[in-house]
Scaffold this motif. Structure first.
Motif, mmCIF file in Angstrom:
data_model
loop_
_atom_site.group_PDB
_atom_site.id
_atom_site.type_symbol
_atom_site.label_atom_id
_atom_site.label_comp_id
_atom_site.label_asym_id
_atom_site.label_seq_id
_atom_site.Cartn_x
_atom_site.Cartn_y
_atom_site.Cartn_z
ATOM 1 N N VAL A 21 -70.115 -7.095 -54.299
ATOM 2 C CA VAL A 21 -70.175 -5.912 -55.146
ATOM 3 C C VAL A 21 -69.429 -6.237 -56.438
ATOM 4 O O VAL A 21 -68.251 -6.620 -56.394
ATOM 5 N N PRO A 22 -70.095 -6.111 -57.585
ATOM 6 C CA PRO A 22 -69.391 -6.394 -58.838
ATOM 7 C C PRO A 22 -68.377 -5.301 -59.168
ATOM 8 O O PRO A 22 -68.654 -4.116 -59.017
ATOM 9 N N LEU A 23 -67.195 -5.733 -59.578
ATOM 10 C CA LEU A 23 -66.118 -4.843 -59.988
ATOM 11 C C LEU A 23 -65.564 -5.339 -61.316
ATOM 12 O O LEU A 23 -65.859 -6.449 -61.740
ATOM 13 N N LEU A 24 -64.723 -4.549 -61.909
ATOM 14 C CA LEU A 24 -63.890 -4.993 -63.014
ATOM 15 C C LEU A 24 -62.450 -4.935 -62.539
ATOM 16 O O LEU A 24 -62.079 -4.073 -61.746
ATOM 17 N N GLY A 25 -61.656 -5.842 -63.041
ATOM 18 C CA GLY A 25 -60.234 -5.825 -62.753
ATOM 19 C C GLY A 25 -59.462 -5.746 -64.050
ATOM 20 O O GLY A 25 -59.728 -6.524 -64.964
ATOM 21 N N ARG A 26 -58.553 -4.794 -64.148
ATOM 22 C CA ARG A 26 -57.658 -4.742 -65.303
ATOM 23 C C ARG A 26 -56.340 -5.357 -64.854
ATOM 24 O O ARG A 26 -55.616 -4.778 -64.042
ATOM 25 N N PHE A 27 -56.070 -6.546 -65.371
ATOM 26 C CA PHE A 27 -54.832 -7.244 -65.086
ATOM 27 C C PHE A 27 -53.870 -6.946 -66.224
ATOM 28 O O PHE A 27 -54.228 -7.102 -67.398
ATOM 29 N N SER A 28 -52.651 -6.517 -65.894
ATOM 30 C CA SER A 28 -51.678 -6.117 -66.907
ATOM 31 C C SER A 28 -50.332 -6.774 -66.638
ATOM 32 O O SER A 28 -49.936 -6.970 -65.483
ATOM 33 N N TYR A 29 -49.645 -7.067 -67.729
ATOM 34 C CA TYR A 29 -48.308 -7.653 -67.651
ATOM 35 C C TYR A 29 -47.423 -6.948 -68.661
ATOM 36 O O TYR A 29 -47.827 -6.696 -69.796
ATOM 37 N N ASP A 30 -46.211 -6.627 -68.248
ATOM 38 C CA ASP A 30 -45.258 -5.931 -69.104
ATOM 39 C C ASP A 30 -43.901 -6.619 -68.972
ATOM 40 O O ASP A 30 -43.419 -6.832 -67.856
ATOM 41 N N ARG A 31 -43.311 -6.944 -70.094
ATOM 42 C CA ARG A 31 -42.032 -7.660 -70.100
ATOM 43 C C ARG A 31 -40.937 -6.889 -69.349
ATOM 44 O O ARG A 31 -39.990 -7.479 -68.841
ATOM 45 N N ASP A 33 -41.124 -5.599 -66.494
ATOM 46 C CA ASP A 33 -41.206 -6.001 -65.089
ATOM 47 C C ASP A 33 -41.698 -7.450 -65.091
ATOM 48 O O ASP A 33 -42.849 -7.732 -64.765
ATOM 49 N N PRO A 34 -40.839 -8.393 -65.485
ATOM 50 C CA PRO A 34 -41.272 -9.737 -65.863
ATOM 51 C C PRO A 34 -41.830 -10.622 -64.753
ATOM 52 O O PRO A 34 -42.462 -11.627 -65.048
ATOM 53 N N PHE A 35 -41.622 -10.259 -63.512
ATOM 54 C CA PHE A 35 -42.120 -11.096 -62.423
ATOM 55 C C PHE A 35 -43.463 -10.609 -61.881
ATOM 56 O O PHE A 35 -44.045 -11.252 -61.028
ATOM 57 N N ALA A 36 -43.936 -9.468 -62.370
ATOM 58 C CA ALA A 36 -45.103 -8.812 -61.771
ATOM 59 C C ALA A 36 -46.317 -8.769 -62.690
ATOM 60 O O ALA A 36 -46.199 -8.648 -63.904
ATOM 61 N N VAL A 37 -47.465 -8.857 -62.064
ATOM 62 C CA VAL A 37 -48.750 -8.595 -62.715
ATOM 63 C C VAL A 37 -49.369 -7.443 -61.944
ATOM 64 O O VAL A 37 -49.469 -7.494 -60.713
ATOM 65 N N SER A 38 -49.757 -6.403 -62.637
ATOM 66 C CA SER A 38 -50.422 -5.298 -61.944
ATOM 67 C C SER A 38 -51.925 -5.461 -62.094
ATOM 68 O O SER A 38 -52.411 -5.999 -63.100
ATOM 69 N N ALA A 39 -52.643 -5.017 -61.089
ATOM 70 C CA ALA A 39 -54.100 -5.135 -61.102
ATOM 71 C C ALA A 39 -54.708 -3.849 -60.578
ATOM 72 O O ALA A 39 -54.286 -3.322 -59.551
ATOM 73 N N GLN A 40 -55.682 -3.354 -61.309
ATOM 74 C CA GLN A 40 -56.439 -2.173 -60.912
ATOM 75 C C GLN A 40 -57.903 -2.589 -60.881
ATOM 76 O O GLN A 40 -58.419 -3.099 -61.870
ATOM 77 N N PHE A 41 -58.550 -2.406 -59.748
ATOM 78 C CA PHE A 41 -59.955 -2.783 -59.594
ATOM 79 C C PHE A 41 -60.793 -1.518 -59.560
ATOM 80 O O PHE A 41 -60.420 -0.526 -58.950
ATOM 81 N N PHE A 42 -61.962 -1.573 -60.205
ATOM 82 C CA PHE A 42 -62.787 -0.372 -60.276
ATOM 83 C C PHE A 42 -64.243 -0.711 -60.563
ATOM 84 O O PHE A 42 -64.572 -1.816 -61.001
ATOM 85 N N THR A 43 -65.105 0.257 -60.254
ATOM 86 C CA THR A 43 -66.511 0.222 -60.635
ATOM 87 C C THR A 43 -66.721 1.353 -61.625
ATOM 88 O O THR A 43 -65.765 2.039 -61.998
ATOM 89 N N ASP A 54 -47.115 -11.025 -57.656
ATOM 90 C CA ASP A 54 -46.090 -11.883 -58.224
ATOM 91 C C ASP A 54 -46.779 -12.847 -59.202
ATOM 92 O O ASP A 54 -47.730 -13.528 -58.839
ATOM 93 N N ARG A 55 -46.313 -12.880 -60.448
ATOM 94 C CA ARG A 55 -46.971 -13.704 -61.473
ATOM 95 C C ARG A 55 -46.982 -15.177 -61.094
ATOM 96 O O ARG A 55 -47.995 -15.859 -61.276
ATOM 97 N N GLN A 56 -45.883 -15.691 -60.545
ATOM 98 C CA GLN A 56 -45.808 -17.099 -60.163
ATOM 99 C C GLN A 56 -46.811 -17.418 -59.048
ATOM 100 O O GLN A 56 -47.479 -18.433 -59.079
#
Length: 136
Positions: A21-31, A33-43, A54-56
């Motif tokens: 199923v095709p989705l989009l992912g919005r990957f976000s990074y904010d200084r 919270d420097p160790f984290a990448v947030s991801a929201q998946f949606f159609t 964890d970014r690493q």
């Protein structure tokens, strides 16, 4: 200097029948919270639960398998090229999902995050965090 970056990346949710199923992912990074990448998946019609990675681990997952438990990453070859396989499991109800994300797009996003905070330069002020938490 930038303090946040985000990217929309095409994602494919694998289904039990071998389809996707095709989705989009919005990957976000904010200084902040420097160790984290947030991801929201949606159609177009559905927003799935928010995940925090964890970014690493995300970066390492482009090259070799990492993670255990609720989130795993590993490189994967597809007909379309290099992908990052993301395994997600909800501990509360035992459901799981496998997402395939274009590896060069993830690598490009990570490069943008490194312009915000280079690997190894991340800083988390635990004392300030605890002081704020205890003041509530």
């Amino acid at each position: 200097m930038l303090s946040r970056v985000s990217a929309l990346i095409a994602v494919r949710l694998h289904t039990a029948d071998g389809g996707g199923v095709p989705l989009l992912g919005r990957f976000s990074y904010d200084r902040t919270d420097p160790f984290a990448v947030s991801a929201q998946f949606f159609t177009e019609h559905t927003v799935l639960p928010h995940w925090c990675f964890d970014r690493q681990m995300l970066a390492e997952g482009l090259h070799h398998p990492v993670g255990e438990g609720d989130v795993t990453f590993r490189p994967h070859r597809t007909e379309g090229g290099e992908a990052l396989r993301i395994g997600l499991r909800d501990s509360a109800d035992g459901t799981s999902a496998v997402l395939m994300v274009d590896a060069p797009a993830v690598a490009g996003f990570l490069d943008e995050t490194y312009a915000v905070a280079a690997p190894g330069s991340e800083f988390f002020d635990a004392d300030a965090f605890l002081a704020e938490l205890l003041s509530r």
